[in-house]
Design a protein around this motif. Structure first.
Motif, PDB file in Angstrom:
ATOM      1  N   GLU A 129       0.849  -1.184   0.000  1.00 36.50           N
ATOM      2  CA  GLU A 129       0.000   0.000   0.000  1.00 36.50           C
ATOM      3  C   GLU A 129       0.887   1.236   0.000  1.00 36.50           C
ATOM      4  OE1 GLU A 129      -2.799   0.418   3.238  1.00 36.50           O
ATOM      5  OE2 GLU A 129      -3.691   2.213   2.347  1.00 36.50           O
TER       6      GLU A 129
ATOM      7  N   ASP B   1     -11.575  -0.066   1.562  1.00 33.94           N
ATOM      8  CA  ASP B   1     -10.692   0.193   2.703  1.00 33.94           C
ATOM      9  C   ASP B   1     -11.515   0.330   3.987  1.00 33.94           C
ATOM     10  OD1 ASP B   1      -8.387   0.690   4.039  1.00 33.94           O
ATOM     11  OD2 ASP B   1      -7.915   2.585   3.028  1.00 33.94           O
TER      12      ASP B   1
ATOM     13  N   GLU C 240      -7.848   1.926  -3.476  1.00 33.17           N
ATOM     14  CA  GLU C 240      -8.567   1.706  -2.219  1.00 33.17           C
ATOM     15  C   GLU C 240      -9.607   2.807  -2.058  1.00 33.17           C
ATOM     16  OE1 GLU C 240      -6.218   1.247   1.237  1.00 33.17           O
ATOM     17  OE2 GLU C 240      -5.072  -0.459   0.437  1.00 33.17           O
TER      18      GLU C 240
ATOM     19  N   LYS D  75     -10.782  -4.810   2.725  1.00 28.46           N
ATOM     20  CA  LYS D  75      -9.760  -4.623   3.757  1.00 28.46           C
ATOM     21  C   LYS D  75     -10.444  -4.483   5.107  1.00 28.46           C
ATOM     22  CE  LYS D  75      -5.758  -2.566   3.042  1.00 28.46           C
ATOM     23  NZ  LYS D  75      -4.719  -1.550   2.764  1.00 28.46           N
TER      24      LYS D  75
ATOM     25  N   ASN E  25      -4.568   4.869  -2.172  1.00 25.84           N
ATOM     26  CA  ASN E  25      -5.806   5.354  -1.552  1.00 25.84           C
ATOM     27  C   ASN E  25      -6.416   6.466  -2.400  1.00 25.84           C
ATOM     28  OD1 ASN E  25      -5.990   4.066   1.281  1.00 25.84           O
ATOM     29  ND2 ASN E  25      -3.855   4.711   1.092  1.00 25.84           N
TER      30      ASN E  25
HETATM   31 MG    MG Z   1      -5.668   2.424   2.718  1.00 25.90          MG
END
Ligand code: MG
Ligand code: C2E
Ligand code: MG
Length: 688
Positions: free
Chosen positions: A461, A582, A552, A603, A520
Motif C-alpha cells: 500500500e 478500505d 482503495e 480490507k 488510496n
Molecule cells: Mg488504505
C-alpha cells in the motif's frame, strides 16, 4: 331638472295652440317666430327639445335646425311640416339635423306622447354623454372585450398605459398584452372566477407596446344580457408601477440601515434564521461574526459626527468587499457590525474571512482630509459547535468580540478557546500545504502485503507523507482532510498515482517479482470528471499494466448517489485495475452494495484486528466478514496486523492476506527495495 322646450313658428296661432297643449305636461316653454329669433334664444338658455315649423319666410325649419345641429348638437330637433315638404325633411333626418317630424295638422295625443319621447331621448343622451366623458377622461384604462376576449373598445387611458392606440387593438384578443409572467394556470383560474362569479380582480404583469413589462391592478366584470348570458367583459386597470416602487422602497427602509445601506438587525436575524434552517437540514456549519470598531468613539469625539458617519460608510464598503455574495454583512447600530457566513465547509474558512477583514482595515481611510488608521475587533461563534439558536449564537459572538478587545484589539477570537487554537493551527498548516507540492515536500511510503497461503509479498500500500522543515513528518490523518477541503487533493492525488505507478514499474524493471500497488483514493478524487482518463494516462505513461494497480476506496463512496458512482467504478474496473474497499466495517456498512459493485478486495479495518485477540465479538465480526467476502468471491486482507497471535488467528479464520507492522512499517521506496532484497534472500536461503 327643468325641461325646456322651444317652439318656433311664424304663425302666432300655432305657437299659442302648441303652448297650450304642451304646457300641461309641465315643460318650460320658449317661443320664437323665426329661425333667427330661435337662434338668439338658444344662445341664452338651455333648451332640450325644439319644435320648428318648416315653412317660414327667410329661413326654413330644416335650414334653422341644421344650423342648430352645428351649434347645439345635444338638442333634440323636431320639424312640423305639411306633406309636400317630406322630401326635404327626410333628407334632414338622414343627415341627423332632424330627429323626428310631425305632419300638420297634428293629433294632440300623439303630439304629447312624441314630445315626451323626445325628452326621454334627451335624458338618455345626457347619460351617455356623461358616461362617454368618464370613459374618455378617467385615468383608469378601460377595455371591453367580447366573450372570446376580442377587444371591442379601449379608452384613451388604455392607450396612455399600454402604448397601443384603440384602433391597433380593437379586433385583437387581450393576449396582445400578455407578459409571459403568469402561467397558463393563472389565466385558467381567472376565467374560472369570471364564469363562477362574473368577476375577477387582482394584480397582473402585462406588456406595453414598447415591450416593457409593468404591474397593473386589474378588475374584470362580466356584462350579461337580459337572459343572464355573458356578452361582454369590461376590464378596468391601473398601472401600479409607482406604487410597487414605493412599497419596495418602504420595505427596503424597514430592513436596511439608512446610513450605510446595509441590512439592519431585523434583516440580519431573518437571514440568520433562514441560514440556520438550511444548515440544520444539510448538516453544515455556519459562522456569526460580531465586529466592533476599535476606538470609534475617539473619531466621533475629535472629528465630529459627520466624520464618524463617513467612517462607518467606508467600513461598510470594506466589509462588503471582503465577503462572498451569499454571505451577509449588517449594521446593528453604532459601530457594531455583524457578518453571517452561511455555508461553512470548515471552521478555518471563518478564520480566513476574519483575517481578510482585519487586513482590509490596514489601509488608511481618508476621512475629511484626515488619514485614519482604524482597526476592528472580531468575535466568531460557530453553529453547531458554540450554539444552536440565533440568539445565543449572537450572544456568544458578542462575548468573543469582547475577548478580542481584551486581547489588545485588532484581532479575532472564536467563542470556544479550543476552536481558537485549532483555527490558528489549521491556518498555518493550510498555507504551508499550498506550497508543499511545488517544494517537493511530499513523499511516498510503501507498506508490504503478504499472501497467507504462499507467504509471498504480493503487493504494497502506498501511504503519503508530508515532510515539513518545521514540523518534520506530518501524518496524513492530519493533512488529508485539509487537502480535501481545499481541493488540493486533486493535484496531490494525481501526483501520488503517478509516483506510485512509476515506482512499481521501476521495481518490475529491476527484476523484482511483480506486485500490486494499492493507492488510496479520497471521495473528492472519486467524483472528479476525468478520473478514469487520468488514471489510464498515468498507466500508459509509466508503462505499468493495469492489473498491478489497486485503488482503495472507502465504504462512504458507495453509499450515496449510488448509480453515478457505480458507473465510475465500472469504468475503472473495465481498465483492468483492482478495487479494494478500505477500512471495511467502520462506515455505515451496507452489505447490498458489496454485491452490486465490482470489488476485488475487502480490507478489514485495523480496529477489529487490534481487538480480535481480546474481544470475542470482534472475532465473530472478522469471521463473518471473511465468510461473506468469500461467498461473494472477494479477497480479504486484514490491516494493522502487529502480532503473531493476530496472524495465527487470521490464518485460522481463512483470511487471504495481511498488512501491518508485523511485516513492516511503511517504508520509503529506497528502504523498501532493501527490505524486498532481504525477503528474497531469506526465501532463497530457505529454498536452497
Ligand atoms: Mg488504505
Ligand atoms: P489507511 O488507508 O487505512 O492506511 C493504513 C494506515 O494504518 C496507515 O496510516 C498505516 O501507516 C497504518 N498502519 C499500517 N500498519 C499498521 C499497524 O500494524 N499498526 C498500526 N497501528 N497502524 C498501522 P497512515 O499512513 O497514517 O495513513 C492514514 C490514512 O491516511 C490512510 O488510512 C488513508 O486513509 C490516508 N492516506 C494515506 N495516504 C493517502 C493518499 O495517498 N491518498 C489518500 N487519499 N489518502 C491517503
Ligand atoms: Mg485502512
Amino acid at each position: 331638472m327643468e325641461r325646456t322646450l322651444l317652439l318656433v313658428d311664424d304663425e302666432p296661432k300655432i305657437l299659442s295652440a302648441l303652448r297650450r297643449l304642451l304646457s300641461r305636461d309641465g315643460y318650460r316653454i320658449l317661443t320664437a317666430n323665426s329661425g333667427r329669433e330661435g337662434l338668439a334664444l338658444l344662445e341664452n338658455s338651455d333648451v332640450d327639445v325644439i319644435i320648428s315649423d318648416q315653412r317660414m319666410p327667410r329661413m326654413t325649419g330644416v335650414e334653422f335646425l341644421s344650423e342648430v345641429k352645428e351649434l347645439f348638437p345635444q338638442t333634440v330637433r323636431i320639424v312640423l311640416s305639411a306633406c309636400s315638404d317630406f322630401g326635404a325633411v327626410t333628407e334632414a333626418i338622414s343627415m341627423g339635423a332632424v330627429y323626428n317630424f310631425f305632419a300638420k295638422p297634428w293629433n294632440d295625443g300623439l303630439m304629447c306622447a312624441n314630445v315626451k319621447e323626445a325628452f326621454r331621448r334627451v335624458e338618455v343622451n345626457r347619460k351617455n354623454n356623461q358616461l362617454t366623458r368618464v370613459f374618455e377622461s378617467t385615468i383608469e384604462g378601460i377595455m371591453i372585450t367580447d366573450t372570446r376576449g376580442v377587444i371591442r373598445v379601449a379608452n384613451p387611458a388604455f392607450t396612455a398605459i399600454t402604448g397601443y392606440e384603440a384602433d391597433e387593438v380593437i379586433g385583437q384578443t387581450a393576449k396582445i398584452l400578455h407578459s409571459g409572467r403568469q402561467d397558463k394556470q393563472f389565466y385558467k383560474d381567472m376565467w374560472q372566477s369570471l364564469l363562477d362569479t362574473g368577476h375577477w380582480q387582482g394584480e397582473i404583469w402585462n406588456r406595453r407596446k414598447s415591450g416593457e413589462v409593468y404591474p397593473e391592478l386589474l378588475a374584470i366584470t362580466e356584462i350579461t344580457d337580459s337572459y343572464g348570458r355573458a356578452v361582454q367583459y369590461v376590464a378596468l386597470f391601473n398601472d401600479i408601477t409607482e406604487q410597487k416602487k414605493n412599497e419596495e422602497r418602504i420595505a427596503h427602509q424597514v430592513y436596511h440601515d439608512a446610513l450605510t445601506g446595509l441590512p439592519n438587525r431585523l434583516l440580519f436575524y431573518d437571514r440568520l434564521d433562514i441560514a440556520l434552517a438550511h444548515v440544520k437540514r444539510n448538516g453544515q456549519k455556519l459562522a456569526v461574526m460580531f465586529l466592533d470598531m476599535d476606538r470609534f468613539k475617539n473619531v466621533n469625539d475629535s472629528l465630529g459626527h459627520s466624520a464618524g458617519d463617513l467612517l462607518l460608510q467606508r467600513t461598510a464598503e470594506r466589509l462588503t468587499q471582503n465577503i462572498r455574495k451569499e454571505d451577509t454583512v449588517a449594521r446593528l447600530g453604532g459601530d457594531e457590525f455583524t457578518v453571517l457566513l452561511s455555508q461553512l465547509t470548515n471552521v478555518g474558512s471563518a478564520a480566513e474571512v476574519a483575517e481578510k477583514i482585519l487586513d482590509a482595515f490596514k489601509r488608511p481611510m481618508n476621512i475629511d482630509g484626515h488619514e485614519l488608521f482604524i482597526t476592528a475587533s472580531i468575535g466568531i461563534s460557530i453553529y453547531p459547535d458554540d450554539a444552536q439558536q440565533a440568539e445565543s449564537l449572537m450572544k456568544n459572538a458578542d462575548a468573543a468580540m469582547y475577548r478580542a478587545k481584551d486581547c489588545g484589539r485588532n484581532n479575532y477570537q472564536f467563542y470556544s478557546p479550543a476552536m481558537n487554537a485549532r483555527a490558528l493551527e489549521r491556518l498555518a498548516l493550510e498555507s504551508k500545504l499550498r506550497f508543499a507540492l511545488q517544494r517537493g515536500e511530499f513523499m511516498l511510503h510503501y507498506q508490504p502485503q503478504m499472501d497467507l497461503y504462499t507467504g509471498q509479498i504480493i503487493g504494497m500500500e502506498v501511504l503519503l507523507r508530508w515532510n515539513t522543515k518545521d514540523w518534520g513528518l506530518v501524518s496524513p490523518a492530519e493533512f488529508i482532510p485539509l487537502l480535501e477541503e481545499t481541493g488540493l487533493i486533486l493535484p496531490v492525488g494525481e501526483w501520488v498515482l503517478q509516483q506510485a505507478c512509476a515506482q512499481n514499474s521501476a521495481w518490475q524493471a529491476d527484476g523484482y517479482p511483480p506486485m500490486c500497488i494499492a493507492v488510496n483514493l479520497s471521495a473528492r478524487q472519486f467524483v472528479q470528471q476525468n478520473l478514469v482518463r487520468s488514471i489510464t494516462d498515468i498507466l500508459e505513461r509509466t508503462g505499468l499494466a493495469a492489473q498491478y494497480l489497486e485503488l482503495e476506496i472507502t465504504e462512504s463512496i458507495m453509499m450515496d448517489a449510488v448509480s453515478a458512482k457505480l458507473k465510475v467504478l465500472q469504468a475503472l474496473k473495465a481498465t483492468g485495475l483492482q478495487i479494494a474497499v478500505d477500512d471495511f466495517g467502520t462506515g455505515y456498512s451496507s452489505l447490498s452494495y458489496l454485491k452490486r459493485f465490482p470489488i476485488d478486495t475487502i480490507k478489514i479495518d485495523q480496529s477489529f484486528v487490534r481487538d480480535m485477540t481480546r474481544d470475542p465479538a470482534d472475532v465473530a465480526i472478522v469471521e463473518t466478514v471473511i465468510a461473506l467476502a468469500h461467498n461473494l468471491k472477494h479477497k480479504v486482507i486484514a490491516e494493522g496486523v502487529e502480532t503473531q497471535e493476530q496472524l495465527a488467528l487470521l490464518r485460522r479464520l481463512g483470511c487471504d492476506e495481511i498488512q501491518g507492522y508485523l511485516l513492516s512499517r511503511p517504508l520509503s521506496a529506497e528502504v523498501m527495495s532493501e527490505w524486498l532484497d532481504q525477503q528474497l534472500y531469506v526465501k532463497h536461503q530457505a529454498q536452497g
